[in-house]
Design a protein around this motif. Structure first.
Motif, PDB file in Angstrom:
ATOM      1  N   THR A   1      35.695   9.810  -8.033  1.00  0.00           N
ATOM      2  CA  THR A   1      35.786  11.087  -8.725  1.00  0.00           C
ATOM      3  C   THR A   1      36.939  11.883  -8.131  1.00  0.00           C
ATOM      4  O   THR A   1      37.545  11.485  -7.125  1.00  0.00           O
ATOM      5  CB  THR A   1      34.486  11.890  -8.567  1.00  0.00           C
ATOM      6  N   GLU A   2      37.267  13.007  -8.739  1.00  0.00           N
ATOM      7  CA  GLU A   2      38.325  13.859  -8.183  1.00  0.00           C
ATOM      8  C   GLU A   2      37.974  14.313  -6.778  1.00  0.00           C
ATOM      9  O   GLU A   2      38.858  14.567  -5.962  1.00  0.00           O
ATOM     10  CB  GLU A   2      38.552  15.067  -9.103  1.00  0.00           C
ATOM     11  N   GLY A   3      36.700  14.403  -6.502  1.00  0.00           N
ATOM     12  CA  GLY A   3      36.275  14.815  -5.166  1.00  0.00           C
ATOM     13  C   GLY A   3      36.192  13.657  -4.181  1.00  0.00           C
ATOM     14  O   GLY A   3      35.816  13.848  -3.022  1.00  0.00           O
ATOM     15  N   GLY A   4      36.506  12.440  -4.635  1.00  0.00           N
ATOM     16  CA  GLY A   4      36.535  11.292  -3.739  1.00  0.00           C
ATOM     17  C   GLY A   4      35.241  10.511  -3.653  1.00  0.00           C
ATOM     18  O   GLY A   4      35.130   9.577  -2.854  1.00  0.00           O
ATOM     19  N   HIS A   5      34.254  10.861  -4.485  1.00  0.00           N
ATOM     20  CA  HIS A   5      32.974  10.163  -4.429  1.00  0.00           C
ATOM     21  C   HIS A   5      33.043   8.850  -5.213  1.00  0.00           C
ATOM     22  O   HIS A   5      33.659   8.786  -6.284  1.00  0.00           O
ATOM     23  CB  HIS A   5      31.860  11.040  -4.988  1.00  0.00           C
TER      24      HIS A   5
END
Length: 243
Positions: free
Chosen positions: A35-39
């Motif tokens: 994800t954009e958050g790195g998840h």
């Protein structure tokens, strides 16, 4: 296309998220999206690959050999388990508890519990289960570290959704195996408690409404089979955990 978090995948595939991360980072077996958050996010194809990896490992293939097999290469699959056994034996021979503890924890992160129990810990304990005092001392050291590690794992599994159960040893002297079998069951969705002292005769009536697993360490005798059937007829949730 459906996407799943690492927690969703871990619950669905019954595997520790830490193990999934190790398969990705150390062995390159997985390539999840981010994800954009790195998840991490996994799709259905990733889940199918995870199940295939699990099938290889459960059949006796060490995780370090799986990538080659997935890519169609021919490998000597069982060398890896012997290598891990020998590495642990070397640490044991040099009596280095801290290093052995770290080795056990690393193996526990990288392999499913059942495969590690069957292909590493049980074979090592069998090799050490000799009359020689040195071997018995090393086995005692290993057992203490295994029980300590399993206790840590069971505490973590009890924080997750699942079904509560208790494991009881019946007519066995191998207390460590009771803990290892509790760990195996915890990876199947059970939140395990351990009755650490084996009993000559379990008493299910002391645990009303509780799911009980009975570990004997060997095939059930006819008398034990009849006793378990009798408990089940009385309405107790009793199952034999095979060795």
């Amino acid at each position: 296309m459906a996407l799943y978090s690492i927690g969703d995948v871990a619950e669905r595939c019954r595997i520790n998220p830490v193990t999934l991360r190790a398969w990705q980072r150390r062995y390159g077996l997985l390539k999840p999206q981010r994800t954009e958050g790195g998840h991490r996010q996994f799709d259905d194809e990733d889940i199918q690959r995870i199940e295939e990896i699990k099938r290889w490992i459960e059949s006796g293939v060490p995780v370090g050999k799986v990538k080659a097999l997935l890519e169609g290469e021919s490998v000597n699959a069982h060398d890896g388990w012997m290598t891990l056994q020998e590495e642990m034996m070397t640490v044991l021979r040099h009596v280095r508890p801290a290093k052995l503890r770290a080795k056990v924890a690393t193996a526990g992160r990288e392999h499913p519990a059942a495969a590690l129990i069957d292909h590493v810990f049980i074979p090592i304990r069998q090799r050490l289960n000799l009359d020689q005092n040195t071997a018995r001392t090393m086995c005692s050291l290993l057992d203490g570290i295994l029980i300590d590690y399993v206790t840590f794992c069971l505490a973590g599994s009890r924080k997750k959704p699942g079904k509560d159960a208790l494991i009881i040893g019946w007519g066995t002297e191998d207390r460590t195996r009771i803990w290892l079998e509790a760990w195996r069951l915890s990876q199947q969705g059970w939140r395990m408690e351990v009755l650490a002292e084996p009993l000559e005769m379990p008493r299910p009536e002391l645990f009303p409404g509780q799911q009980l697993f009975i570990f004997t360490g060997k095939p059930l005798t006819r008398r034990q089979q009849e006793q378990i059937a009798h408990w089940q007829e009385q309405g107790y949730a009793v199952a034999h955990q095979a060795a």
